[in-house]
Design a protein around this motif. Structure first.
Motif, PDB file in Angstrom:
ATOM      1  N   UNK A  33      37.399  42.822  40.439  1.00 15.77           N
ATOM      2  CA  UNK A  33      37.094  42.726  41.872  1.00 15.77           C
ATOM      3  C   UNK A  33      36.598  41.327  42.228  1.00 15.77           C
ATOM      4  N   UNK A  34      35.731  40.760  41.390  1.00 17.78           N
ATOM      5  CA  UNK A  34      35.215  39.411  41.659  1.00 17.78           C
ATOM      6  C   UNK A  34      36.344  38.383  41.678  1.00 17.78           C
ATOM      7  N   UNK A  35      37.278  38.492  40.735  1.00 21.73           N
ATOM      8  CA  UNK A  35      38.404  37.556  40.726  1.00 21.73           C
ATOM      9  C   UNK A  35      39.302  37.750  41.948  1.00 21.73           C
ATOM     10  N   UNK A  36      39.475  38.997  42.373  1.00 25.02           N
ATOM     11  CA  UNK A  36      40.289  39.265  43.563  1.00 25.02           C
ATOM     12  C   UNK A  36      39.620  38.660  44.802  1.00 25.02           C
ATOM     13  N   UNK A  37      38.299  38.735  44.875  1.00 29.10           N
ATOM     14  CA  UNK A  37      37.566  38.112  45.985  1.00 29.10           C
ATOM     15  C   UNK A  37      37.803  36.601  45.994  1.00 29.10           C
ATOM     16  N   UNK A  38      37.946  36.032  44.796  1.00 30.91           N
ATOM     17  CA  UNK A  38      38.196  34.590  44.676  1.00 30.91           C
ATOM     18  C   UNK A  38      39.649  34.219  44.954  1.00 30.91           C
TER      19      UNK A  38
ATOM     20  N   UNK B  57      42.512  35.784  43.364  1.00 35.19           N
ATOM     21  CA  UNK B  57      43.479  36.168  42.346  1.00 35.19           C
ATOM     22  C   UNK B  57      44.210  37.433  42.767  1.00 35.19           C
ATOM     23  N   UNK B  58      45.476  37.527  42.431  1.00 36.53           N
ATOM     24  CA  UNK B  58      46.203  38.781  42.567  1.00 36.53           C
ATOM     25  C   UNK B  58      45.797  39.638  41.377  1.00 36.53           C
ATOM     26  N   UNK B  59      46.081  40.931  41.449  1.00 41.71           N
ATOM     27  CA  UNK B  59      45.589  41.873  40.439  1.00 41.71           C
ATOM     28  C   UNK B  59      46.051  41.537  39.025  1.00 41.71           C
ATOM     29  N   UNK B  60      47.335  41.372  38.818  1.00 42.46           N
ATOM     30  CA  UNK B  60      47.845  41.150  37.467  1.00 42.46           C
ATOM     31  C   UNK B  60      47.316  39.842  36.870  1.00 42.46           C
ATOM     32  N   UNK B  61      47.330  38.741  37.617  1.00 44.12           N
ATOM     33  CA  UNK B  61      46.737  37.522  37.058  1.00 44.12           C
ATOM     34  C   UNK B  61      45.238  37.663  36.753  1.00 44.12           C
ATOM     35  N   UNK B  62      44.530  38.471  37.525  1.00 49.78           N
ATOM     36  CA  UNK B  62      43.106  38.706  37.248  1.00 49.78           C
ATOM     37  C   UNK B  62      42.942  39.407  35.902  1.00 49.78           C
ATOM     38  N   UNK B  63      43.730  40.450  35.675  1.00 53.28           N
ATOM     39  CA  UNK B  63      43.681  41.141  34.384  1.00 53.28           C
ATOM     40  C   UNK B  63      44.017  40.176  33.251  1.00 53.28           C
ATOM     41  N   UNK B  64      45.078  39.404  33.420  1.00 51.45           N
ATOM     42  CA  UNK B  64      45.514  38.484  32.371  1.00 51.45           C
ATOM     43  C   UNK B  64      44.422  37.462  32.051  1.00 51.45           C
ATOM     44  N   UNK B  65      43.774  36.935  33.076  1.00 51.97           N
ATOM     45  CA  UNK B  65      42.708  35.953  32.864  1.00 51.97           C
ATOM     46  C   UNK B  65      41.560  36.573  32.073  1.00 51.97           C
TER      47      UNK B  65
END
Length: 67
Positions: free
Chosen positions: A20-25, A27-35
């Motif tokens: 959720x924090x990465x999405x707020x920044x 990121x799209x969902x899949x790239x957030x998971x990958x990161x």
């Protein structure tokens, strides 16, 4: 993706909050998971490869997220 739900189930609240924090920044969902999981290459392809993994293999990948 089915794998995202499985990862969130195994990874728990900490993983979900980090996604959720990465999405707020932005990121799209899949790239957030990958990161967060340290997956290299195309995020979508990397997550698709995880769909064949067992729960035990996924738990090892998620070891820093699971207490």
């Amino acid at each position: 993706m089915v794998i995202e739900e499985q990862l969130l189930t195994l990874g728990g609240k900490r993983l979900m909050e980090s996604i959720i924090q990465l999405k707020i920044l932005g990121f799209k969902t899949e790239p957030a998971f990958a990161k967060l999981l340290g997956l290299d290459g195309d995020a979508y392809e990397a997550l698709l490869k995880l769909e064949d993994w067992t729960d035990e293999e996924l738990r090892r990948l998620l070891r820093i997220w699971i207490h």
